[in-house]
Every structure is written in structure tokens, then in C-alpha cells.
Design a protein around this motif. Structure first.
Motif, short mmCIF file in Angstrom:
data_model
loop_
_atom_site.label_atom_id
_atom_site.label_comp_id
_atom_site.label_asym_id
_atom_site.label_seq_id
_atom_site.Cartn_x
_atom_site.Cartn_y
_atom_site.Cartn_z
N LEU A 211 29.57 68.70 28.88
CA LEU A 211 30.41 68.00 29.84
C LEU A 211 30.69 66.56 29.40
O LEU A 211 31.77 66.02 29.67
CB LEU A 211 29.75 68.00 31.21
CG LEU A 211 29.68 69.35 31.93
CD1 LEU A 211 28.90 69.24 33.22
CD2 LEU A 211 31.09 69.87 32.22
N PHE A 212 29.73 65.95 28.71
CA PHE A 212 29.94 64.59 28.23
C PHE A 212 31.07 64.54 27.21
O PHE A 212 31.96 63.68 27.29
CB PHE A 212 28.66 64.04 27.61
CG PHE A 212 28.84 62.72 26.91
CD1 PHE A 212 28.89 61.55 27.62
CD2 PHE A 212 28.97 62.67 25.53
CE1 PHE A 212 29.07 60.33 26.98
CE2 PHE A 212 29.14 61.47 24.87
CZ PHE A 212 29.20 60.29 25.60
N VAL A 213 31.05 65.45 26.25
CA VAL A 213 32.10 65.46 25.23
C VAL A 213 33.45 65.81 25.86
O VAL A 213 34.48 65.21 25.55
CB VAL A 213 31.74 66.44 24.10
CG1 VAL A 213 32.82 66.43 23.02
CG2 VAL A 213 30.39 66.07 23.48
N LEU A 214 33.46 66.81 26.75
CA LEU A 214 34.69 67.13 27.47
C LEU A 214 35.20 65.93 28.27
O LEU A 214 36.39 65.62 28.26
CB LEU A 214 34.44 68.30 28.43
CG LEU A 214 34.58 69.72 27.91
CD1 LEU A 214 34.20 70.70 29.00
CD2 LEU A 214 35.99 70.00 27.44
N GLY A 215 34.28 65.26 28.96
CA GLY A 215 34.67 64.10 29.75
C GLY A 215 35.18 62.95 28.91
O GLY A 215 36.08 62.22 29.33
N THR A 216 34.64 62.80 27.71
CA THR A 216 35.13 61.75 26.82
C THR A 216 36.56 62.02 26.40
O THR A 216 37.40 61.10 26.36
CB THR A 216 34.22 61.65 25.59
OG1 THR A 216 32.86 61.42 26.02
CG2 THR A 216 34.65 60.51 24.69
N GLN A 217 36.87 63.27 26.07
CA GLN A 217 38.26 63.62 25.75
C GLN A 217 39.18 63.34 26.94
O GLN A 217 40.28 62.79 26.77
CB GLN A 217 38.34 65.09 25.35
CG GLN A 217 37.63 65.43 24.05
CD GLN A 217 37.70 66.92 23.74
OE1 GLN A 217 37.96 67.73 24.62
NE2 GLN A 217 37.45 67.27 22.51
N LEU A 218 38.72 63.74 28.11
CA LEU A 218 39.53 63.52 29.31
C LEU A 218 39.72 62.03 29.58
O LEU A 218 40.82 61.59 29.93
CB LEU A 218 38.85 64.19 30.50
CG LEU A 218 39.49 63.97 31.87
CD1 LEU A 218 40.87 64.61 31.92
CD2 LEU A 218 38.61 64.55 32.97
N LEU A 219 38.66 61.25 29.39
CA LEU A 219 38.75 59.80 29.63
C LEU A 219 39.75 59.15 28.70
O LEU A 219 40.50 58.25 29.10
CB LEU A 219 37.37 59.17 29.46
CG LEU A 219 37.27 57.66 29.71
CD1 LEU A 219 37.63 57.34 31.14
CD2 LEU A 219 35.86 57.17 29.39
#
Length: 1043
Positions: free
Chosen positions: A974-982
Motif C-alpha cells: 500500500l505504501f508503494v501504491l500510495g506513493t504512485q498515487l501521491l
């Protein structure tokens, strides 16, 4: 194992991200404010008639020129489809097919004219209908309502016609039914969503068109044809079917003109164009460049046509048709009248005066709208509004002076004509600048909500990182890291909800949820910070020794045989030769990975920003191939690779002993997988030849095209249900040595005394052995052999991924199955690279997945989003997926949305569900070189025991560490996914005024947000499946104790 706390914690983190996405989206994709006002005949917009004559009966604002009008909308009629080039000897399938329009324009130049009809993006049908009827600009976010339309509340052309007593008859696309409920005098709606159906809508219109025209019981007739658009989606413009469809439209127009009267205006228009692949939705030149043809049996134009067709915005049609039919212009219109249609057949001065009159009316209507809109919203720049007001005031002042001079006859015709042209130019400048200001400014952002959403997403990323690095003890996990933040969030949500309930604007649910998410985040960080020193000391100390209860009872072979271990062994480092061998093997895996990445580039989709790019041939279905031999070869290759996937999965399961039992799931893998492949192969066969079948065979093919996908849906659903009910693929076998039968080895009854003397010692010996066996049974080395236990977790995930892969391949075109085979191969290679890299590094913590493995896994998911023929743009969406297994239109929008979403985010689904394999695979791939060895003095039997592998049963030695490892893996993902989203959120927020914001950044943000939602849900499902298997394993062990 802490199952529910892990799932609840991950679900809570997903909620934090969802709240941030929703809050940012509410500030970034706001719709334009729609005014409730409407125009009427009594509005004081009409200037005093310069000829001192009153308006004729039935007219508003301007004299009615036509009593009837026919609007024929040919969906996706690109300008090149309507333009005729007689010099082309070998036209393409979409060229020179509407020859009747060319005939009218050349034989009657004062009666007919062709225009370039410029559509405003987004070029989706519903947004274009709104533009063609309201004269305004639909906002970007309305594209999401294209298949879930809602009634237009804003003032529009149809409402004005009905309000003024005109009878409007409609036939065609049922999208109009949702937009204009109860507005039609008579209507014939036909289903529009099935893009594979080229004829239902068109044939239905042709059945009612000519009788309706001849009946005369109408004032405005609208016919919306869909065949050209659907043909583009199914085959593309450069296809023989497009030639047939355009020829049908040509004959329809030829027959329609014969039925029209002299008082009827004919308008033939395209709502948008299409790309070279037949798609639309964006703002490329070919998507926004539609065609408009105007014709009347009475003269329309005072002059001949220009050398090149004039380009007019689509919104210009609304004020033009309104004034020609003698009804008020809709209140929110920002279009400019097509003044040449008001010239008539008089002299130049008379024509200019008529044009000036309609321009003046149009300008006053636009000025009234801008004044009303600026009072409600503040998104139009004050400086530009001031400039527009000055332009309008000067033009109106000069118009008043000029009318006074005309009435006094103080101007000679040459001077009057010059003054009229100058004043018309000033009104044109005002109207065009007003439209430009609105176009530029109607991205009404809410900066505070955008910043709040971005902050929530960033804080959620930080929370994922912090939580993933914490070694949370099982006794305090639920209370300190989940319970307290949830309580904080609930309390704040309750307080904010109560405060909003007493406010005039009412309860804003999204804002309440966002405040609750922020409060729960604050609660987490508050408790983490307060306990930080204690956690640091705990992290620095030695972790508790794992439970050895299971190790004392069992040890699993590579095939799952359970034996009693001798005790802990000492790890021995790899030798130099083994190390070198591992290095070479790792390099070979990297080489295979690079080959997979390179081959995946052959399945690309193009963006319109790269004109030299050509989309991959593998994206088109086999039915589009005209070469029968090539079609058959590709078909055989796709089926062979599909069968190869099944063979590889079954071989892997058989290798690890997961195909030995007779459980329903194992039987389904043995026989259900080949049956699914057979159904997919049959569907591909009938779908690729559906257009070539004739007669009764055509009916059979239509049934098969629906039946085979449903068979796949049913079989895959059965397989997934079996997997959920009993995910164990373990075969247990009792291996206790029998004591033997205490029966004479001879057949029959002893016949002599010698035989008795021989049998009695044998019986005594057998009795001794039986008694000894009973005494030593408690220390028996092996009581049960369990085949497949060492890979039971991974086997369930592999089966689930294979079933999902079947479903997703079914939703794509046949040749994209090659891309899915590359996807599975690359995932397999990534897992082995991760395993061997950890082995070489001598990682002492097998329960933690390193960051590089998670990042590479997610990069592969993003890579195959593009390598399965997708792009983060609306024209690249594979709408055909909504009709795999459906012949007619859908009764609900939910099912097609699910099918199209599964097609679009196929790689996200597979990699998210398979994410737990990053934790499990190193245990599955345990080798003797990495295991612990005994000294040479130990017996050969003991050394053999040392070589036995626990595999995934090592996870059950420490269930708390197992659950923590799953939690940490989910948080890292989720952190890596969230970084892309951010990153996408920041780009959209910073560049919200960029020229390409609605072309690049907004679509990328929407696709990234949807991809995050899909990936996070599938991640929870994958981890839930692992926990379901763990629950089944626990039940299996408890049952084993009672044997």
C-alpha cells in the motif's frame, strides 16, 4: 495467528487512502454551476425592430424562418466521412461514401453547405448531446456519467421547443431518454450500449423515419443513428463494414430529402469523430473534427460556398436553430449564431442587417448569462469580465447609433455596408472571446479540498511506512495500533456530523469521512510517538524464540511427508562453487526478465500525442484479420499457449504433491482447468468467425458466442467457491508399519506333523514382533505422510490466479493472451529472483519481504497495464469487454462497469492477489544447500532428516510472526501504491491550469485512483485467501491429533 486484526488494520489503511482520494477529487473535478434560469419570449432582449414591424405569429426574439426541422445525428461522423473528393481514384472504406451530400452542395450551392463541426472535449456521446442542446460546455467529470445519464436540468433547446408548443419526435439512441424525460411528443428509443450491434438502432429508425415525416405530426424530428460509431468501435474506420454503413446512411439521406417540404430545415451532424482505431472520448484532432451539413429546399445562403469548409463550434448550432425556428435561445448558451443562415436571398445590405439583428440578440443573451453566472460563482476572472463588458457596451452603443442612422436614411449603401460589416465583426469578437474565457475558466477548483486530500494521502503513506517498520507484539497490536485510532475517528466523525447537521447546507458525508480519517491518523501517530522509546528498546532486543512445539512433532519433506526432527541444526555457509552457481543462475533469471520486458512492448497502445506511433496489431481481435491462414495460425498459437499455461500450473502442483488427493478442488484442477481452456478456445473460434457465418449457422454462432463465455464464468465461479470452501490440497496417508497377520503362510490346513512343527515358531515370532511394535508405537518415527503440505498456501494462490487469469483473458482479444502468458512468466521469474537474491544475501529474517521485491512486483503490475493494450486515456478503454457473454443490452450499468474495469485493471488484479507469494515463495523454494546440516559423525539417517524441508510449515512455527509478516507485506504494498498515487495527485494539483491538464494529468489521476482502489481490494482478498488456508490447515492438524 491474528487474522481479523490484520485484515481490519489493512482495511482501515485503505479507508484512509479512499478518504484522501475522495476529498481531492471533490476539489479537483467539480462540475460547473448550472443556473436554474430559463429564457422566455417576454425577456427584454429584442431591440426595437429597425423596420418598425412586429414579429410574425409564432416567433420569439427573431422572425421564424422555418416551421419544421429535421436533425439527423450520425454518431461519430468524422469530417472525412462526409467530405467527398472526386479526384480520389481508390478511396479508403470510409471515404467518398456520402456522395449525396456532395451532389446537393454542388448542384444547389445556395441551398446546402458542409461545415467542419468542432466538438469540445470530452468527446463522449452524452457530453456532446448536452453541448448540442444547451449551447454550453459540459465539464470533464461528466464523462463518468456517459452510461448512467441523468436528466438535464439546465435550460436547453428541447425545453424551449416544448415550452413554445412545438412537437418534438425522437428516434434512436436511448441516451436521450435519460437526458430529456417526458420531453418528446413521440419517441422510439433503442438500446445503445452494445457496441457490437451495428444494425438494431439504425434499422429501428429507418422503420419509423419516413412514415413519421410523411405524417406531418411533428415540428422537430431528431434521429440519432449509431451504426457508424459502433462499426468504428468494433472494426475501426478502415474496414469494409464501415463502407457498408456509410453507404446505408447515404441512401437514407437521399430518400429523406425526397420526403421533406419546402419549409423544413435539414441538419446532418456528427456528435464527434473517431480515432484510427475507432475510439473516442479525448481531444485529438480526429476525435473533435466532426461534420455538419445544412440543407433546405428554399435558398439559405446569399453567397456560394468557400473553397475550404468553414469550422464552427458545436455550441453554435443551439442559438442558430433556436432563432431559425423562432424560439428563445437557451439561457446558458455561449455559442455564436451562424449568421450566414439568416441572409436570405436579398441584397448585401439587407442580408447584413438581418445578420446584425441576430448577432445583437445573441450578444445580449450571452451578456445576461455572464452577468448572472458571475453573481453565483467567482471562477470567471474579473479582469476578463470587465474587458468583455467593455466590448459589449461599445458594440451595443454603436449598434444603437447605426440603427438610428438607418431609420433616418443618412447613410449611402457603400458606407452602410462597411459600417454593418465592422459592427458584425465587433459582435463576433465579443462572442468568441466570451466563449474562450468560459472555456478557459470552467475548471472550477476547490484548493482547500485539494490540499486536504493530498495531505491525507501523504499522511497515509507515512503511516504505512511507520507501521511496516514496527515489530508489533500480538498482545498490544489490536489495542494500540487499531482500536485507539478507530475510536478517535468515530468520535470526531460524530462531532463533525452533528455540527454539519445544524448547518444550512446540511450534512456533507465526504467531509465527515475525511475528518474521521484525519482524526484516526492523528490518533495512530499520537500513540506511536508516545510509545516510541519503548518500541525502540523492544526493537533493539532479541526477538522471542519461536515456538518449537510443531517442530518437535513434525517436519515436512519437499512433498510434505511429516517426520519427527532431531532438533535444531547449525547453518552452514555456501561454498564458493555453490555461490558461483547461484550467481550464474540469478544472472540467467535477470536475462529472462529483460526478455519478458522487451517482448511485452509488442502489445502497446498509442496515444494521440505520438503521431508516428502505430498501435500493436495484437490488440485487434482475430475477426479483423482478412487473411484466413494468418487467423488460423494465431488462433492455434493462442490456444496452444493457453494449454501450456494449464500444463505448467498442473506440473508445478504435481511436483509439490498438491494433486494427489481426491478432494473436489484437486479434481477441479485436474479436469476443470482443461474444460475451461476448451470453452475459451471454442469462444475464440466462434467469435473470430461470427461475421463469416450465414443462415441458420449465424443463429447458432450467436448462441455460442453467449454460451461459451457463460460456461467459463460458471466454471471459474465453481472453482473459486471450491477454493474458498476447502482450500486444502493435501493428501494424508497413514504410514504406520503393519505388524503382519498371525496366520500361517501356507495355504489350506497343515497336512502333517512337520508342518505343525514349522508353523508354531512362525506364529510365536509374529506375536513377538506385534507386541514389540505396540510397545514402540509411541516412538514411531513416521505416523502420517502429508503430500503437498509444504506448499499448501502457495498452491491455493496459484489456483486462484490461474482462474482469474482465465477470466481476464476471456475479456481481452484473443492475441492478448500472449501478453498474459508473458505476465505469468515474468511474475514467476521475479519470484525466483527474489528468492535467490535473499539466499545469496544470507537474509536472517525470512518473515520480512524486502522493499526491492515489493517495488519490482508493483512495477511489473504497471508495466503490464500498458502491455495489455491500455493507456490512461478514455479512448483506449476496451468497451467490448462489457459484452463478452452478452448479446443484447444490459439491464443495469453495474455488470458492464465490472467487466470493463476487470479488463482495464487486469494486471493490477493479478499482481495484487498474488502479492502474498512474495512472502511464501522463498519457503517453497527451500533447497538443501540453504538448509542446516549435521556433523559427519552423525548417522546417515540423521543427515537425511537434516535435508528434509519444512517449507511453508515453517510459517506455522511462529503464527504471530506469520500474521505480522502478512501485515508488513500489505503495508509495504500500500505504501508503494500510495506513493504512485501521491505523485499523480501532486502533478494534477500543481498543473491544474496547464494546457494539457484534461488531456494528460486528469485522466492519469482518475486511472491511478481507480487502479489503487482495485489493487487495494484485491490485496485484501489475496491476504484473506492465505488466512483462509491457514484456518483450514489448523483444522486439519486438529483432526490429525484424533487419529
Amino acid at each position: 495467528m491474528q487474522r481479523w486484526p490484520v485484515l481490519l488494520f489493512l482495511a482501515w489503511v485503505c479507508f484512509l487512502f479512499f478518504a484522501g482520494i475522495g476529498l481531492f477529487m471533490s476539489g479537483f473535478l467539480l462540475t460547473r454551476i448550472e443556473l436554474a434560469s430559463s429564457s422566455s419570449c417576454s425577456d427584454p432582449l429584442v431591440p426595437p425592430p429597425w423596420e418598425r414591424q412586429s414579429l410574425p405569429p409564432g416567433s420569439c426574439w427573431a422572425p421564424q424562418r422555418f416551421s419544421k426541422a429535421v436533425l439527423v445525428i450520425i454518431d461519430a461522423l468524422r469530417f472525412e466521412f462526409a467530405h467527398f473528393n472526386p479526384a480520389k481514384a481508390s478511396p479508403l472504406p470510409f471515404e467518398n461514401k456520402l456522395s449525396f451530400l456532395y451532389h446537393l452542395a454542388t448542384s444547389q450551392p445556395h441551398h446546402a453547405r458542409l461545415y467542419r463541426f468542432r466538438a469540445d472535449p470530452p468527446t463522449a456521446t452524452m457530453q456532446r448531446i448536452k453541448g448540442l442542446t444547451t449551447g454550453s460546455l459540459p465539464t470533464f467529470i461528466d464523462v463518468g456519467s456517459n452510461f448512467a445519464t441523468y436528466a438535464i436540468q439546465e435550460d436547453n433547446l428541447l425545453a424551449q421547443l416544448v415550452q413554445n408548443g412545438r412537437r418534438v419526435v425522437f428516434m434512436g439512441d436511448d441516451t436521450w431518454e435519460g437526458l430529456f424525460p417526458k420531453k418528446f411528443f413521440r419517441s422510439y428509443f433503442f438500446p445503445s450500449f452494445n457496441v457490437k450491434d451495428l444494425h438494431t438502432v439504425d434499422d429501428g429508425i429507418l422503420q419509423h423515419l419516413y412514415p413519421t415525416v410523411d405524417s406531418g405530426e411533428w415540428d422537430v424530428l431528431i434521429a440519432h443513428f449509431l451504426g457508424v460509431d459502433h462499426c468504428g468501435h468494433k472494426h475501426g474506420p478502415d474496414h469494409p463494414e464501415m463502407a457498408k454503413k456509410l453507404t446505408q446512411m447515404n441512401e437514407m439521406l437521399r430518400a429523406l430529402v425526397d420526403h421533406l417540404g419546402n419549409d423544413t430545415l435539414l441538419l446532418v451532424a456528427g456528435d464527434h469523430g473517431m480515432t484510427e482505431t475507432g475510439d473516442h472520448g479525448g481531444d485529438s484532432e480526429k476525435e473533435v473534427n466532426a461534420a455538419l451539413f445544412v440543407y433546405s429546399k428554399t435558398p439559405l445562403f446569399g453567397t456560394g460556398p468557400p473553397e475550404e469548409p468553414e469550422a464552427v463550434p458545436q455550441v453554435n448550432l443551439v442559438p442558430t436553430v433556436a432563432l431559425l425556428l423562432g424560439v428563445p435561445i437557451p439561457y446558458s448558451n455561449i455559442g455564436e449564431v451562424m449568421a450566414e443562415l439568416f441572409s436570405g436571398d436579398g441584397d448585401a445590405v439587407s442580408a447584413a442587417l438581418k445578420q446584425l439583428s441576430v448577432y445583437h440578440i445573441n450578444a445580449k443573451q450571452v451578456d445576461r448569462f455572464l452577468h448572472s453566472y458571475s453573481l453565483v460563482a467567482q471562477d470567471l476572472p474579473a479582469e476578463q469580465l470587465q474587458r468583455l463588458q467593455e466590448l459589449f457596451t461599445d458594440a451595443v452603443k454603436e449598434h444603437t447609433q447605426l440603427l438610428a442612422q438607418v431609420q433616418e436614411v443618412t447613410l449611402v449603401p457603400p458606407e452602410l455596408q462597411s459600417r454593418l460589416r465592422s459592427l458584425i465583426s465587433r459582435f463576433q469578437l465579443y462572442l468568441r472571446e466570451a466563449r474562450a474565457v468560459c472555456t478557459q475558466s470552467w475548471a472550477r477548483f476547490h484548493p482547500l479540498r485539494m490540499v486536504g486530500g493530498c495531505t491525507l494521502i501523504a499522511a497515509s503513506c507515512l503511516l504505512c511506512y511507520v507501521a511496516s517498520e514496527l515489530a508489533v507484539a500480538s498482545d498490544s497490536f489490536y489495542r494500540s495500533c487499531l482500536l485507539y485510532p478507530l475510536l478517535w475517528g468515530l468520535v470526531v466523525a460524530l462531532l463533525v456530523g452533528l455540527a454539519h447537521a445544524f448547518m444550512p447546507e446540511g450534512l456533507d458525508l465526504l467531509l465527515v469521512l475525511s475528518w474521521a480519517a484525519a482524526a484516526s491518523q492523528l490518533g495512530f501517530f499520537w500513540h506511536w510517538w508516545g510509545r516510541h522509546p519503548k518500541r525502540a528498546r523492544l526493537a533493539g532486543s532479541q526477538p522471542p524464540l519461536p515456538s518449537i512445539g510443531l517442530r518437535q512433532r513434525l517436519r515436512a519433506h519437499w512433498d510434505g511427508r511429516l517426520t519427527v526432527p532431531e532438533g535444531p541444526k547449525q547453518q552452514q555457509l555456501l561454498g564458493f562453487s555453490s555461490y558461483r552457481r547461484e550467481i550464474w543462475y540469478l544472472l540467467c533469471l535477470v536475462a529472462v526478465l529483460l526478455v519478458c520486458v522487451r517482448l511485452s512492448g509488442f502489445f502497446h497502445q498509442c496515444r494521440e500525442e505520438i503521431p508516428q506511433c502505430r498501435p500493436s496489431l495484437f490488440l485487434s481481435p482475430l475477426a479483423s484479420l482478412r487473411n484466413t491462414r494468418a487467423k488460423n495460425l494465431f488462433y492455434l498459437l493462442c490456444v496452444a499457449l493457453l494449454a501450456g499455461l494449464v500444463y505448467a500450473v498442473r506440473s508445478w502442483l504435481r511436483h509439490y504433491g498438491n494433486l494427489n488427493s481426491s478432494d473436489p478442488l484437486v479434481l477441479f484442477v485436474r479436469w476443470g482447468f482443461p474444460l475451461v481452456v476448451l470453452c475459451i478456445a471454442c469462444y475464440w473460434a466462434v467469435a473470430s468467425s461470427a461475421d463469416d457465418s450465414l443462415g441458420k449457422l449465424q443463429e447458432l454462432v450467436q448462441v455460442a458466442v453467449v454460451a461459451f463465455p457463460w460456461a467459463v464464468y460458471g466454471l471459474a465461479s465453481v472453482g473459486l467457491l471450491l477454493l474458498l470452501c476447502n482450500p486444502m490440497t493435501v493428501f494424508a496417508k497413514d504410514t504406520r508399519e503393519s505388524a503382519g497377520s498371525i496366520v500361517t503362510p501356507y495355504l489350506g490346513v497343515p497336512s502333517s506333523e512337520v508342518d505343525f512343527l514349522h508353523v508354531i515358531p512362525q506364529i510365536y515370532k509374529r506375536m513377538q514382533e506385534s507386541q514389540k511394535s505396540r510397545l514402540e508405537r509411541g516412538s514411531c518415527k513416521a505416523t502420517v505422510a502429508a503430500y503437498g503440505l509444504g506448499s499448501v498456501y502457495s498452491a491455493a494462490l496459484v489456483i486462484a490466479l490461474t482462474l482469474l487469469g482465465f477470466l481476464l483473458m476471456l475479456l481481452h482479444s484473443e492475441r492478448l493472451s500472449l501478453a498474459f502468458l508473458l505476465l505469468f512468466l515474468e511474475a514467476f521469474v521475479l519470484l525466483h529472483i527474489h528468492t535467490h537474491a535473499r539466499g545469496l544475501a544470507g537474509d536472517a529474517e525470512p518473515f520480512s519481504v524486502p522493499w526491492y521485491a515489493v517495488i519490482s512486483w508493483l512495477l511489473a503490475a504497471s508495466q503490464f497495464f500498458y502491455s495489455t493494450g491500455h493507456q490512461p486515456i478514455f479512448p483506449a478503454i476496451h468497451w467490448n469487454a462489457a459484452f463478452v457473454g452478452f448479446h443484447l443490452d444490459h439491464s443495469t450499468n453495474l455488470l458492464p462497469a465490472v467487466l470493463v474495469g476487470a479488463n482495464t485493471f487486469a494486471s493490477h488484479i493479478l499482481f495484487a492477489v498474488g502479492c502474498p507469494l512474495l512472502l511464501l515463495w522463498p519457503f517453497v523454494c527451500e533447497t538443501s544447500s540453504s538448509q542446516k546440516r549435521k556433523p559427519k559423525k552423525e548417522t546417515r539417517e540423521e543427515q537425511q532428516e537434516a535435508e528434509e524441508h519444512m517449507m511453508e510449515m515453517r510459517l506455522r512455527e511462529s503464527p504471530e510472526k506469520f500474521s505480522t509478516a502478512l501485515l508488513q507485506l500489505g503495508l509495504k504494498y500500500l505504501f508503494v501504491l500510495g506513493t504512485q498515487l501521491l505523485a499523480c495527485v501532486c502533478a494534477a494539483m500543481i498543473l491544474r491550469r496547464h494546457l494539457m491538464v484534461w488531456k494528460v494529468f486528469a485522466p492519469k489521476f482518475l486511472f491511478e485512483s481507480l487502479g489503487f482502489v482495485v489493487s487495494s481490494i484485491c490485496l485484501l482478498l489475496g491476504i484473506s485467501l492465505v488466512m483462509r488456508v491457514d484456518c483450514a490447515v489448523s483444522t486439519w492438524f486438529s483432526q490429525l491429533q484424533f487419529r
